[in-house]
Structure formats: C-alpha cells, structure tokens
Enzyme design. Structure first.
Site, PDB file in Angstrom:
ATOM      1  N   SER A 127      20.710 113.962 -13.579  1.00 39.32           N
ATOM      2  CA  SER A 127      21.164 112.602 -13.321  1.00 39.32           C
ATOM      3  C   SER A 127      20.102 111.792 -12.598  1.00 39.32           C
ATOM      4  O   SER A 127      19.368 112.312 -11.751  1.00 39.32           O
ATOM      5  CB  SER A 127      22.434 112.654 -12.459  1.00 39.32           C
ATOM      6  OG  SER A 127      22.773 111.379 -11.967  1.00 39.32           O
ATOM      7  N   TYR A 151      27.496 114.366  -5.159  1.00 38.66           N
ATOM      8  CA  TYR A 151      27.246 114.572  -6.590  1.00 38.66           C
ATOM      9  C   TYR A 151      25.756 114.679  -6.872  1.00 38.66           C
ATOM     10  O   TYR A 151      25.285 115.605  -7.536  1.00 38.66           O
ATOM     11  CB  TYR A 151      27.851 113.424  -7.409  1.00 38.66           C
ATOM     12  CG  TYR A 151      27.343 113.384  -8.830  1.00 38.66           C
ATOM     13  CD1 TYR A 151      27.696 114.378  -9.741  1.00 38.66           C
ATOM     14  CD2 TYR A 151      26.481 112.363  -9.251  1.00 38.66           C
ATOM     15  CE1 TYR A 151      27.209 114.350 -11.042  1.00 38.66           C
ATOM     16  CE2 TYR A 151      25.999 112.329 -10.541  1.00 38.66           C
ATOM     17  CZ  TYR A 151      26.363 113.319 -11.437  1.00 38.66           C
ATOM     18  OH  TYR A 151      25.867 113.300 -12.712  1.00 38.66           O
ATOM     19  N   LYS A 155      23.246 117.918  -8.276  1.00 34.00           N
ATOM     20  CA  LYS A 155      22.339 117.897  -9.425  1.00 34.00           C
ATOM     21  C   LYS A 155      20.924 118.299  -9.013  1.00 34.00           C
ATOM     22  O   LYS A 155      20.242 119.058  -9.721  1.00 34.00           O
ATOM     23  CB  LYS A 155      22.337 116.503 -10.066  1.00 34.00           C
ATOM     24  CG  LYS A 155      23.609 116.188 -10.829  1.00 34.00           C
ATOM     25  CD  LYS A 155      23.813 117.153 -11.992  1.00 34.00           C
ATOM     26  CE  LYS A 155      25.006 116.799 -12.839  1.00 34.00           C
ATOM     27  NZ  LYS A 155      25.212 117.725 -13.975  1.00 34.00           N
TER      28      LYS A 155
END
Length: 356
Positions: A127, A151, A155
């Site tokens: 991402s 989040y 990643k």
C-alpha cells in the site's frame, strides 16, 4: 501446462478483478477467502465475467495453516498473489490488534505453508500508505516510509518480513506492489466494490449516496494544505490494478529477492473533485458535509509510477472518468450489491434495495 496462481482474498474487490484478468490470460486460478469482507457470490461473477471456471475456491482463513496446506496439496501452485487482509485506515486505529493478527499473522502463515510446499514466487498486495505524511510528492519507491496508522504499519511490517525471508531463502522471488487508491469496477457491471456494512473507502460510499442507499457523504476535513482543503489521492482503476498484478506474475522470474513497485497514475484528485466527477458520471447529486479530520489520514499521496513503466513497459490506461463511470454502472446494476438480484443484461435491476 498453464501456470496455477493461488489468490488469497480472491473474492474481494481487487482480488476478484485480478482473478478475471488472470483467467482471461490463460492462467489456472485457485481462490482462498474467509469472506469476512467479501461475498461468495463474487466467485460466480468471476466465472461469468471471465467465461472460464476457477480451478478451485475454498473458504479458508490464511492464518489456518492446516487448511491452507490442504489447498496447496490439492493444487500444483506455481505462484501466489496475497490480497487477504484488513484494509481500512480508520478501523485499524480502533482495532490495531486485529489488524496485526490478520495482516501480519496471515502473511507469516502463508509464507510458512508456501515454504512447506516448495512455492517461492509471490506477489504481495502492499500500500502507498506506508509513505505516510510525505514531505514531497509524487512518491517514488525510494521515498522515505513513515506510516501514520496501524494498517500502514502492518503493510510495512509485512514488507520487512518478506525482505528478511528473501535474504534467508535465495530462491524466493517476491514483488510488493504499493498501489494507491483502487476504485471503479469491471466495465460489465458484474464485479465491483461492495463492502460489508458502512463503506470505509470513498468511492463506494459516494456510489451508495448517489444510488440512494445513504443520505450524504462525510468529508473528513477541509483544512489540509491542498488546493480545496480536502485530501488528495492518486486514484487508479481497479482493472489497471488487476492488470498490474497479472503482469507482475509474468515478471516474477526476472530477478530473485524482494522488489517493490508503485502502481498509480501520477495524477492527484481531491475528495471534492472526485465527488464532482462522480456526480457528472451518474447524473445524480452527491450531497456531502464537512466533518473533522479522521485519525491516521494524510494530506496528499500521489505516485511516481516511472519505475514499473521502465521495468515492465507497463502503464495505467484508464482515467477518472472511466473510474466513475464503471463504479456507477456496478452500483446502478447492483443497488443492493451482490446480495440483490443478479443484474439483467441491458439495464439496471428492478428488485429489492455487501461484500467486495
């Protein structure tokens, strides 16, 4: 024999479109998905859209090593595309342990099972959020990483794990694709983004407002240092993202180790610009109100996608108009998402009032 690609999270938004792209180019495709944020109905849509069946589809959580190993035993897997993960920035702030457990724990479990079955080729869904509050844009793969939410941290943690694994196992070939903001839908209207509950991403929320499922859009902040004060993102058509993953599989053998590439258009679009474009594509008003900023959000994320263009001679081809048009077609044909009646050829469904 055609290569067999296992797609984790293959019933999800990006995963389902990537399965169609792979099937259309002759690959055999096996899907594992626990359907926490996806619909099993998407699997039938994949087959209908591609005109070819999946080689297999299993309701499996990637953290379940025994069940995952059984899938690898049943199919001669040549490569893996790993999408399965939680993906909402705001939700990750509220549920950090769940995000680390699923995103990092799931990746570790997958790597262990791949190693057990002598599979060493992986495309990882990363991402652009790993860049955080970037001091300058556009962002290259050499831009500093500085995640601002759980989040994004998960990643980046997965990328670091993959680098360590590649250093330890010289046969590993991994491509981590840092794509920016996937939106749109398959042009047929059969596949699109249909999240469970309240959408966490902008485009499906805008679409649900336009179709009448929601009253209005909340715009999180209008005081960012951007032209209109709202957040700017590099939106990329989901079909371009799917194509990028398919091309990545074809380039896995170019080089051993971990390689990282951005996938994006290089064009920034603000929240209000996207709202205006969607209103034009749908012919429907999109009411909105300005509310406070959301924790973990940043002002601007725009890609420099030059590296992948040089390495693979590949670029995105679909613009914001196509993104909005295709997203609206899916929403109009599927006003209740996959839970409603299947869309009729030639026009919108008439029945009723999710899960990509």
């Amino acid at each position: 024999m055609p290569e067999t690609v296992l797609v984790t999270g293959g019933a999800g938004f990006i995963g389902s479109h990537t399965c169609v792209e792979l099937l259309a180019h002759g690959y055999e495709v096996v899907v594992v998905d626990n359907h926490v944020n996806s619909s099993p109905r998407a699997l039938d849509r994949i087959t209908k859209t591609a005109g070819r069946p999946l080689a297999g589809a299993y309701r499996v959580d990637v953290r379940d090593r025994r069940a995952l190993s059984e899938v690898f035993t049943a199919h001669p897997v040549d490569a893996v595309i790993h999408f399965a993960a939680h993906k909402a920035v705001g939700e990750s702030v509220a549920l950090p342990v769940e995000y680390y457990d699923t995103n990092v724990g799931g990746t570790c479990a997958l790597l262990a099972v791949m190693h057990d079955h002598d599979v060493h080729r992986l495309v990882f869904s990363s991402s652009c959020s790993v860049y955080g509050e970037a001091p300058t844009v556009p962002l290259t793969e050499r831009s500093p990483v500085a995640p601002t939410n759980p989040y994004a941290h998960t990643k980046l943690a997965c990328e670091r794990i993959l680098r360590d694994v590649c250093d330890h196992l010289p046969d590993m070939k991994v491509l981590a694709l840092r794509y920016f903001n996937p939106v749109g839908a398959h042009p047929s209207g059969l596949l699109g983004e249909d999240p469970r509950g309240v959408p966490n991403n902008l485009m499906p929320y805008v679409a649900q407002v336009a179709v009448g499922r929601r009253e209005r859009l909340d715009v999180f902040g209008d005081d960012y240092p951007t032209p209109d004060g709202t957040g700017v993102r590099d939106y990329i058509h989901v079909m371009d993202v799917a194509e990028g993953h398919r091309v990545a599989v074809a380039h896995l053998d170019d080089q051993a180790g971990l390689r990282v590439f951005n996938l994006g258009t290089g064009t920034g679009t603000s929240v209000l610009q996207l709202v205006a474009a969607f209103g034009e594509a749908s012919g429907r008003p999109v009411p909105y109100r300005i509310v406070e900023r959301r924790p973990g959000d940043v002002a601007e994320l725009v890609a420099d996608a030059g590296a992948v263009a040089v390495a693979w001679d590949w670029r995105t081809t679909r613009d914001l108009t196509a993104m909005c048009r295709d997203a609206w077609r899916f929403q109009e044909l599927n006003p209740d998402g996959y839970a409603g009646r299947p869309p009729r050829a030639g026009g919108p469904t008439t029945g009723g009032t999710p899960c990509g």
